[in-house]
Write an enzyme that holds these catalytic residues in place. Structure first.
Site, mmCIF file in Angstrom:
data_model
loop_
_atom_site.group_PDB
_atom_site.id
_atom_site.type_symbol
_atom_site.label_atom_id
_atom_site.label_comp_id
_atom_site.label_asym_id
_atom_site.label_seq_id
_atom_site.Cartn_x
_atom_site.Cartn_y
_atom_site.Cartn_z
ATOM 1 N N ASP A 195 1.774 0.983 8.337
ATOM 2 C CA ASP A 195 0.591 0.360 7.732
ATOM 3 C C ASP A 195 0.993 -0.705 6.715
ATOM 4 O O ASP A 195 0.704 -0.607 5.524
ATOM 5 C CB ASP A 195 -0.317 1.413 7.093
ATOM 6 C CG ASP A 195 -1.002 2.291 8.132
ATOM 7 O OD1 ASP A 195 -1.009 1.897 9.319
ATOM 8 O OD2 ASP A 195 -1.533 3.346 7.776
ATOM 9 N N ASN B 225 1.690 6.518 4.177
ATOM 10 C CA ASN B 225 2.292 5.346 4.799
ATOM 11 C C ASN B 225 3.808 5.380 4.844
ATOM 12 O O ASN B 225 4.464 4.354 5.032
ATOM 13 C CB ASN B 225 1.818 4.084 4.087
ATOM 14 C CG ASN B 225 0.337 3.849 4.273
ATOM 15 O OD1 ASN B 225 -0.265 4.325 5.238
ATOM 16 N ND2 ASN B 225 -0.272 3.133 3.341
ATOM 17 N N ASP C 229 0.869 -1.179 0.000
ATOM 18 C CA ASP C 229 0.000 0.000 0.000
ATOM 19 C C ASP C 229 0.904 1.227 0.000
ATOM 20 O O ASP C 229 0.859 2.054 0.909
ATOM 21 C CB ASP C 229 -0.923 -0.006 1.215
ATOM 22 C CG ASP C 229 -1.994 1.087 1.158
ATOM 23 O OD1 ASP C 229 -2.190 1.672 0.082
ATOM 24 O OD2 ASP C 229 -2.627 1.338 2.204
#
Length: 243
Positions: A185, A172, A167
């Site tokens: 994350d 992040n 992701d």
């Protein structure tokens, strides 16, 4: 990252984590409807993520793995009860990639964003707890009714050969004035195909900067010699099919 001070009943969480937040000031910093994220300011500066049972185990193991390589925070504790998972992770100093101090210098942001992805993809894959991320992605697509034959137009075979974030978006990555501090994350990570992360890197720059002007800076910083155009087109189409 917005933080709003909240009252929180610590008796509702497992004892192993409760000990770390007793007497701490708690702030809500949630940014997803799927998980509650609390910033804990006390003897530990940390984040407590609470989500549906079974949803945070992968993030815990990937965070532990990447912490060993000094590119992720320490996952201090992970527990589950009948309904929820609880992940307690140290807070990394700095701001995420969507902080104004980073967005106001988009050329530098795109450049370091590419460099830090190259750094991640250069890590050894040995010991990674999830070794077939590409297979998982393709299997999930099939389960959701996607005809993978639609990807045959590309002369590319997706592979599992680098550690991917899963992701790779600006929220992040944590930086201190563009100096790398850590990836967060990591619940979609594992050993996968680099072009999956590259696609999301392009997507997030376009989304957060409201323009695709900085795409080439990102790709140049990552290294064009490591990018297969068919591979990038393959994952671009796969992601659009699974949106």
């Amino acid at each position: 990252m917005k933080r709003t001070e909240v009252s929180f009943d610590i008796e509702t969480i497992p004892l192993t984590i409760r000990q770390f937040i007793n007497g701490a000031t708690i702030y809500d910093s949630s940014c997803s409807e799927h998980a509650k994220t609390l910033f804990v300011s006390g003897s530990e500066r940390a984040f407590l993520k609470i989500s549906k049972r079974g949803t945070l185990e992968r993030e815990y193991h990937m965070t532990k793995f990447l912490h060993q390589h000094n590119v992720a925070p320490n996952a201090i504790a992970y527990e589950s009860d009948l309904d929820y998972d609880y992940l307690f992770t140290e807070a990394v100093s700095g701001e995420d990639g969507t902080a104004e101090l980073h967005l106001e210098n988009p050329r530098k942001l795109a450049c370091v964003f590419g460099e830090y992805l190259k750094m991640l993809h250069s890590l050894p894959i040995e010991g990674c707890p999830y070794g077939n991320r590409t297979h998982e992605l393709l299997n999930d697509a099939q389960i959701n009714g996607i005809d993978l034959n639609m990807l045959n137009e590309f002369s590319y075979s997706a592979i599992d050969n680098v550690v991917i974030h899963g992701d790779y978006c600006l929220p992040n990555i944590i930086m201190d004035h563009f100096s790398f501090k850590g990836f967060i994350d990591l619940g979609y990570g594992g050993v996968g195909d680099r072009h999956y992360d590259i696609y999301w890197g392009i997507w997030t720059l376009n989304y957060n900067l409201k323009t695709d002007t900085y795409r080439d800076i990102f790709l140049d910083a990552y290294g064009r010699s490591n990018i297969d155009d068919d591979g990038l087109n393959y994952f671009t189409k796969l992601n659009k099919l699974t949106d």
